[in-house]
Design a protein around this motif. Structure first.
Motif, PDB file in Angstrom:
ATOM      1  N   LEU A  55       0.847  -1.204   0.000  1.00 36.15           N
ATOM      2  CA  LEU A  55       0.000   0.000   0.000  1.00 36.15           C
ATOM      3  C   LEU A  55       0.882   1.253   0.000  1.00 36.15           C
ATOM      4  N   ARG A  94       8.392  -7.533  -8.142  1.00 38.46           N
ATOM      5  CA  ARG A  94       8.838  -6.463  -7.240  1.00 38.46           C
ATOM      6  C   ARG A  94      10.255  -6.760  -6.748  1.00 38.46           C
ATOM      7  N   GLY A 149      12.449 -13.826   3.064  1.00 39.29           N
ATOM      8  CA  GLY A 149      12.235 -14.319   4.419  1.00 39.29           C
ATOM      9  C   GLY A 149      10.890 -13.889   4.955  1.00 39.29           C
ATOM     10  N   TYR A 171       1.488  -8.343  14.035  1.00 35.33           N
ATOM     11  CA  TYR A 171       2.482  -7.259  13.961  1.00 35.33           C
ATOM     12  C   TYR A 171       3.397  -7.228  15.191  1.00 35.33           C
ATOM     13  N   SER A 186       5.620   3.292  13.076  1.00 34.11           N
ATOM     14  CA  SER A 186       4.511   3.218  14.014  1.00 34.11           C
ATOM     15  C   SER A 186       3.348   4.023  13.441  1.00 34.11           C
ATOM     16  N   PRO A 194       3.626   8.298  11.443  1.00 31.76           N
ATOM     17  CA  PRO A 194       2.877   9.071  10.441  1.00 31.76           C
ATOM     18  C   PRO A 194       1.384   9.016  10.725  1.00 31.76           C
TER      19      PRO A 194
HETATM   20  N1  LIG Z   1      -1.589   3.144   5.595  1.00 31.63           N
HETATM   21  C1  LIG Z   1      -1.590   4.158   6.458  1.00 31.63           C
HETATM   22  O1  LIG Z   1      -2.400   5.088   6.367  1.00 31.63           O
HETATM   23  C2  LIG Z   1      -0.584   4.176   7.576  1.00 31.63           C
HETATM   24  C3  LIG Z   1      -0.471   5.316   8.373  1.00 31.63           C
HETATM   25  C4  LIG Z   1       0.461   5.325   9.416  1.00 31.63           C
HETATM   26  C5  LIG Z   1       1.252   4.199   9.646  1.00 31.63           C
HETATM   27  N2  LIG Z   1       1.103   3.113   8.857  1.00 31.63           N
HETATM   28  C6  LIG Z   1       1.918   1.922   9.135  1.00 31.63           C
HETATM   29  O2  LIG Z   1       2.779   1.672   8.032  1.00 31.63           O
HETATM   30  C7  LIG Z   1       3.055   0.269   7.980  1.00 31.63           C
HETATM   31  C8  LIG Z   1       2.769  -0.220   6.602  1.00 31.63           C
HETATM   32  O3  LIG Z   1       3.696   0.406   5.737  1.00 31.63           O
HETATM   33  P1  LIG Z   1       3.547   0.317   4.182  1.00 31.63           P
HETATM   34  O4  LIG Z   1       2.182   0.769   3.762  1.00 31.63           O
HETATM   35  O5  LIG Z   1       4.732   0.986   3.590  1.00 31.63           O
HETATM   36  O6  LIG Z   1       3.642  -1.270   3.956  1.00 31.63           O
HETATM   37  P2  LIG Z   1       3.030  -2.072   2.739  1.00 31.63           P
HETATM   38  O7  LIG Z   1       3.392  -1.361   1.481  1.00 31.63           O
HETATM   39  O8  LIG Z   1       1.600  -2.380   3.004  1.00 31.63           O
HETATM   40  O9  LIG Z   1       3.743  -3.486   2.839  1.00 31.63           O
HETATM   41  C9  LIG Z   1       5.003  -3.764   3.325  1.00 31.63           C
HETATM   42  C10 LIG Z   1       5.399  -5.187   3.008  1.00 31.63           C
HETATM   43  O10 LIG Z   1       5.331  -6.008   4.195  1.00 31.63           O
HETATM   44  C11 LIG Z   1       5.425  -7.338   3.701  1.00 31.63           C
HETATM   45  N3  LIG Z   1       5.081  -8.321   4.733  1.00 31.63           N
HETATM   46  C12 LIG Z   1       3.880  -8.510   5.332  1.00 31.63           C
HETATM   47  N4  LIG Z   1       3.967  -9.539   6.195  1.00 31.63           N
HETATM   48  C13 LIG Z   1       5.233 -10.002   6.130  1.00 31.63           C
HETATM   49  C14 LIG Z   1       5.923 -11.060   6.759  1.00 31.63           C
HETATM   50  N5  LIG Z   1       5.329 -11.854   7.655  1.00 31.63           N
HETATM   51  N6  LIG Z   1       7.217 -11.257   6.450  1.00 31.63           N
HETATM   52  C15 LIG Z   1       7.838 -10.468   5.545  1.00 31.63           C
HETATM   53  N7  LIG Z   1       7.251  -9.448   4.918  1.00 31.63           N
HETATM   54  C16 LIG Z   1       5.960  -9.226   5.201  1.00 31.63           C
HETATM   55  C17 LIG Z   1       4.466  -7.369   2.523  1.00 31.63           C
HETATM   56  O11 LIG Z   1       4.879  -8.354   1.618  1.00 31.63           O
HETATM   57  P3  LIG Z   1       3.898  -8.872   0.428  1.00 31.63           P
HETATM   58  O12 LIG Z   1       3.544  -7.650  -0.379  1.00 31.63           O
HETATM   59  O13 LIG Z   1       4.719  -9.834  -0.333  1.00 31.63           O
HETATM   60  O14 LIG Z   1       2.704  -9.465   1.087  1.00 31.63           O
HETATM   61  C18 LIG Z   1       4.559  -5.930   1.980  1.00 31.63           C
HETATM   62  O15 LIG Z   1       5.191  -5.860   0.747  1.00 31.63           O
HETATM   63  C19 LIG Z   1       2.202  -0.368   9.061  1.00 31.63           C
HETATM   64  O16 LIG Z   1       2.992  -0.464  10.205  1.00 31.63           O
HETATM   65  C20 LIG Z   1       1.109   0.654   9.267  1.00 31.63           C
HETATM   66  O17 LIG Z   1       0.510   0.546  10.547  1.00 31.63           O
HETATM   67  C21 LIG Z   1       0.230   3.070   7.816  1.00 31.63           C
END
Ligand SMILES: NC(=O)c1ccc[n+]([C@@H]2O[C@H](COP(=O)([O-])OP(=O)(O)OC[C@H]3O[C@@H](n4cnc5c(N)ncnc54)[C@H](OP(=O)(O)O)[C@@H]3O)[C@@H](O)[C@H]2O)c1
Length: 304
Positions: A16, A44, A58, A86, A109, A149
């Motif tokens: 995302l 990717r 991993g 998480y 966070s 954020p």
């Molecule tokens: N979205 C918001 O509005 C927001 C706001 C503030 C904070 N955050 C925080 O930001 C973080 C998400 O960041 P993001 O959006 O940059 O992440 P993201 O793009 O959703 O995904 C990060 C990656 O984590 C990988 N992943 C998930 N489970 C895993 C596992 N068990 N082992 C290894 N890799 C794993 C996924 O792999 P696959 O793609 O291969 O599944 C994905 O590519 C969360 O902590 C969220 O709470 C989000």
């Protein structure tokens, strides 16, 4: 494995916000060695490798995998997609980072944690786990930098993209609550700046928002300006939204998190404004209008 000075970026494939993927690119562009951790070999992973990253596969929930990928690295970015386990992943990373010894662990966070305490949590288990993760990392004694954020602008892709494209409206249960969403790319710029030179940042917490806090009518006006077409905001009932999310059959953990995000918006809890992005990177965070212009295709607009 010898310490080769690489920077480990977890969750580097990106779903995302793709903060890890952008951080990887920014660090490589600075000439820094990056080990990018992904879950599986796919396009990717190939793109990260083509950019110059050492790609490692991993699972963040497998301690042996985490030990293998962190070994030899001196700095770590820890972030993964919103998921039920998480906290387990964070504590696993903390245990490994303590065992190996790192100079800095940059922990993703959420801004909501700033308003949480033992007596004041939220119904979102994602937010609770971020709060607990921050506690656990503080107890760990590791050199941690905390990134909090507010809502990512990218969240509008799934939550507003389809209705903006179909009928020129953003339909969310945010009421008159103000919000200041931040681009994940700006969050990534902060993370990359910290990882490139963590010394001055260790122990700090960075709260990150976009440049303006406004209600959703204001957000819709910025969408209109960027699309050169009118976009309006329609305040839907929280119950309708929850029903819609359930129909989409998302994981229960994510549904509950999104429902809570809606409730907290409605209650004015996302009305926050910080200059964290500019303070760390020297460049202000981008606005809703700039973001929508950059992603015109996703919102059915046209670039002029
Ligand atoms: N979205 C918001 O509005 C927001 C706001 C503030 C904070 N955050 C925080 O930001 C973080 C998400 O960041 P993001 O959006 O940059 O992440 P993201 O793009 O959703 O995904 C990060 C990656 O984590 C990988 N992943 C998930 N489970 C895993 C596992 N068990 N082992 C290894 N890799 C794993 C996924 O792999 P696959 O793609 O291969 O599944 C994905 O590519 C969360 O902590 C969220 O709470 C989000």
């Amino acid at each position: 494995m010898a310490n080769n000075g690489s920077i480990l970026v977890a969750g580097a494939a990106g779903q995302l916000g793709a903060v890890g993927r952008t951080v990887t690119g920014l660090l490589l562009d600075r000439g820094l060695p990056v080990r990018a951790m992904v879950r599986r070999e796919d396009d990717r992973a190939a793109a990260l490798r083509a950019h110059g990253a050492e790609v490692v596969i991993g699972d963040l929930l497998e301690p042996a995998d985490v030990y293998r990928v962190v070994s030899g690295c001196r700095r770590v970015y820890f972030g993964m997609s919103v998921s039920a386990a998480y906290l387990e992943a964070t504590v696993t990373m903390a245990a490994v980072a303590r065992e190996i010894g790192v100079d800095a662990l940059v922990n993703m966070s959420q801004m909501t944690v700033s308003q949480m305490s033992i007596q004041n949590t939220t119904p979102s288990h994602q937010q609770r786990q971020h709060w607990l993760s921050e506690q656990a990392l503080a107890w760990s004694g590791l050199p941690v930098v905390t990134i909090r954020p507010t809502m990512f602008l990218e969240t509008f892709f799934p939550l507003a993209g389809p209705t903006v494209r179909d009928r020129g409206s953003i339909e969310l249960p945010f009421g008159r609550g103000k919000t200041s969403p931040v681009a994940a790319a700006d969050v990534a710029r902060v993370v990359a700046a910290v990882l490139a030179d963590p010394g001055p940042h260790v122990g700090r917490i960075y709260e990150l928002t976009g440049p303006r806090s406004q209600d959703m009518h204001g957000v819709a006006r910025e969408f209109s300006d960027a699309r050169h077409r009118e976009v309006t905001y329609s305040d839907i009932s929280p119950a309708d939204w929850e029903r819609e999310l359930k129909r989409a059959a998302l994981p229960e953990h994510l549904t509950r998190h999104l429902v809570t995000m809606g409730e907290l918006h409605r209650a004015g809890r996302y009305d926050r404004l910080t200059d964290g992005v500019e303070r760390v990177t020297g460049r202000p965070a981008i606005s809703v209008r700039e973001f929508v212009s950059l992603h015109a295709d996703e919102f059915g607009g046209r670039r002029l």
